[in-house]
Write a protein that holds these residues in place. Structure first.
Motif, PDB file in Angstrom:
ATOM      1  N   ALA A 133       7.507  -1.697   2.781  1.00  0.00           N
ATOM      2  CA  ALA A 133       7.095  -1.197   1.472  1.00  0.00           C
ATOM      3  C   ALA A 133       7.036   0.325   1.454  1.00  0.00           C
ATOM      4  O   ALA A 133       7.435   0.963   0.475  1.00  0.00           O
TER       5      ALA A 133
ATOM      6  N   LEU B  72      10.388   1.636   0.901  1.00  0.00           N
ATOM      7  CA  LEU B  72      10.836   1.495  -0.490  1.00  0.00           C
ATOM      8  C   LEU B  72      10.449   2.705  -1.329  1.00  0.00           C
ATOM      9  O   LEU B  72      11.181   3.105  -2.239  1.00  0.00           O
ATOM     10  N   ASP B  73       9.278   3.277  -1.040  1.00  0.00           N
ATOM     11  CA  ASP B  73       8.824   4.432  -1.806  1.00  0.00           C
ATOM     12  C   ASP B  73       9.762   5.623  -1.679  1.00  0.00           C
ATOM     13  O   ASP B  73       9.722   6.538  -2.501  1.00  0.00           O
TER      14      ASP B  73
ATOM     15  N   ARG C 150      12.842   3.942  -4.308  1.00  0.00           N
ATOM     16  CA  ARG C 150      12.583   3.447  -5.661  1.00  0.00           C
ATOM     17  C   ARG C 150      11.620   4.365  -6.392  1.00  0.00           C
ATOM     18  O   ARG C 150      10.642   4.836  -5.824  1.00  0.00           O
TER      19      ARG C 150
ATOM     20  N   TRP D  47       9.838   0.479 -11.642  1.00  0.00           N
ATOM     21  CA  TRP D  47       9.852  -0.967 -11.481  1.00  0.00           C
ATOM     22  C   TRP D  47       9.914  -1.602 -12.867  1.00  0.00           C
ATOM     23  O   TRP D  47       9.199  -1.191 -13.772  1.00  0.00           O
TER      24      TRP D  47
ATOM     25  N   LEU E 233       7.120  -5.324  -9.579  1.00  0.00           N
ATOM     26  CA  LEU E 233       6.263  -4.362  -8.888  1.00  0.00           C
ATOM     27  C   LEU E 233       5.361  -5.066  -7.888  1.00  0.00           C
ATOM     28  O   LEU E 233       5.245  -4.649  -6.725  1.00  0.00           O
TER      29      LEU E 233
ATOM     30  N   TYR F 159       7.030  -4.608  -4.251  1.00  0.00           N
ATOM     31  CA  TYR F 159       6.433  -3.444  -3.602  1.00  0.00           C
ATOM     32  C   TYR F 159       4.988  -3.685  -3.165  1.00  0.00           C
ATOM     33  O   TYR F 159       4.648  -3.540  -1.983  1.00  0.00           O
TER      34      TYR F 159
ATOM     35  N   SER G  51       2.497  -3.164   0.212  1.00  0.00           N
ATOM     36  CA  SER G  51       1.692  -1.948   0.180  1.00  0.00           C
ATOM     37  C   SER G  51       0.239  -2.207  -0.168  1.00  0.00           C
ATOM     38  O   SER G  51      -0.607  -1.329   0.024  1.00  0.00           O
TER      39      SER G  51
ATOM     40  N   ARG H  69       7.712   9.455  -9.501  1.00  0.00           N
ATOM     41  CA  ARG H  69       7.551   8.005  -9.508  1.00  0.00           C
ATOM     42  C   ARG H  69       6.709   7.547 -10.694  1.00  0.00           C
ATOM     43  O   ARG H  69       5.792   8.252 -11.131  1.00  0.00           O
TER      44      ARG H  69
ATOM     45  N   TYR I 103       4.682   3.960 -11.541  1.00  0.00           N
ATOM     46  CA  TYR I 103       4.325   2.626 -11.071  1.00  0.00           C
ATOM     47  C   TYR I 103       3.884   1.699 -12.203  1.00  0.00           C
ATOM     48  O   TYR I 103       3.541   0.549 -11.941  1.00  0.00           O
TER      49      TYR I 103
END
Length: 303
Positions: free
Chosen positions: A115, A118-119, A122, A125, A131, A135, A139, A186, A188
């Protein structure tokens, strides 16, 4: 315990106090051995997270130089080696010692490091489900699983509520840290929810659309906290005090966001130290405390 491990656990405690105050305050209600292990899990997660989110921040024991992708991969390898063989680095030595003693599944840490990676790729989401499952599974939900061996639950049924609490904590972070995440490129908040309400976080402004979006997300967040409450009865008293206190303190961030008219752009909402102390003393005063969910903030009552 040798000098290297003692120093490592001290450093883990300092990291937790500096960056994870809710974990730190809640863990004070555990016995010393459990407290050390909470701090060790937190320290590992913090160091990996900082490679991704704060690449300019230096931590002893974390590989320096190279790209964040390379540094995260190198740190993951150092962690695996510390678990299997030990480490000369005090923090990693303590983390490895804790995981071996508690028998924590290494598969949890595979999901966690995946995870974190991934940050680095990505930035958005599409849906809550994507999400959560793509992810937050590694996380957030998995953090609850990592903590369970430390909390010594009374039943395997404690796993699902622990996962819900991990999700609840991280969703609260997402709602509080919208501006910081934007600074890192980012978002989220699920794109379908933003589109449904016509909300645009990049405006960094509270609008009617933003209020509707945030109210919906806070309602979802409180449902996750409610799911986590079920697990408190599956923990021994000291662990129940610890988790209950952390749940109460973290969920109060949502109240502060609401009180600020959903403005998460002007500053970071925190629970003051005085309020944390009040909750801690209230917990200590109760025999077997258990939070109860009201319309907003959970409160501590006698079960």
């Amino acid at each position: 315990m040798n000098a290297l491990l003692r120093e490592g656990y001290r450093r883990c405690a300092r990291l937790t106090r500096a960056y994870g105050t809710t974990y730190y305050w809640g863990a004070l209600l555990l016995d010393r051995a459990q407290r050390r292990d909470v701090y060790a899990v937190y320290a590992l997660c913090r160091l990996a997270d900082d490679i991704v989110d704060e690449p300019d921040r230096d931590h002893v024991g974390v590989p320096a130089g190279g790209t964040p992708v390379e540094r995260l991969a190198a740190f993951r390898a150092l962690f695996a080696d510390a678990v299997e063989h030990g480490s000369d680095d005090p923090v990693l030595a303590a983390v490895g010692d804790s995981i071996r003693r508690r028998g924590t599944s290494l598969e949890c840490f595979d999901r966690f490091f995946d995870a974190m990676a991934l940050d680095l790729d990505r930035t958005t989401w599409a849906t809550w489900e994507e999400l959560r499952d793509g992810y937050m599974e590694g996380s957030a939900a998995v953090i609850g699983e990592m903590m369970l061996p430390v909390l010594e639950p009374l039943s395997p049924a404690a796993k699902a509520p622990a996962r819900s609490l991990g999700l609840a904590f991280q969703l609260t972070n997402f709602l509080r840290d919208v501006a910081e995440d934007l600074d890192r490129g980012r978002v989220y908040l699920p794109q379908d929810a933003l589109a449904r309400h016509g909300a645009d976080p990049s405006l960094r402004r509270v609008t009617p659309q933003w209020r509707a979006l945030m109210a919906e997300q806070i309602e979802l967040n409180r449902r996750l906290y409610a799911e986590a409450l079920v697990g408190l009865d599956l923990l021994p008293p000291a662990s129940r005090r610890c988790v209950g206190t952390a749940l109460v303190l973290y969920s109060r961030i949502l109240d502060r966001i609401e009180a600020a008219d959903y403005d998460v752009f002007s500053g970071r909402h925190r629970v003051p130290a005085t309020e944390k102390l009040a909750v801690l003393f209230r917990t200590l005063a109760l025999d077997v405390p258990r939070p109860t969910l009201g319309p907003t903030t959970p409160t501590l009552e006698v079960a």
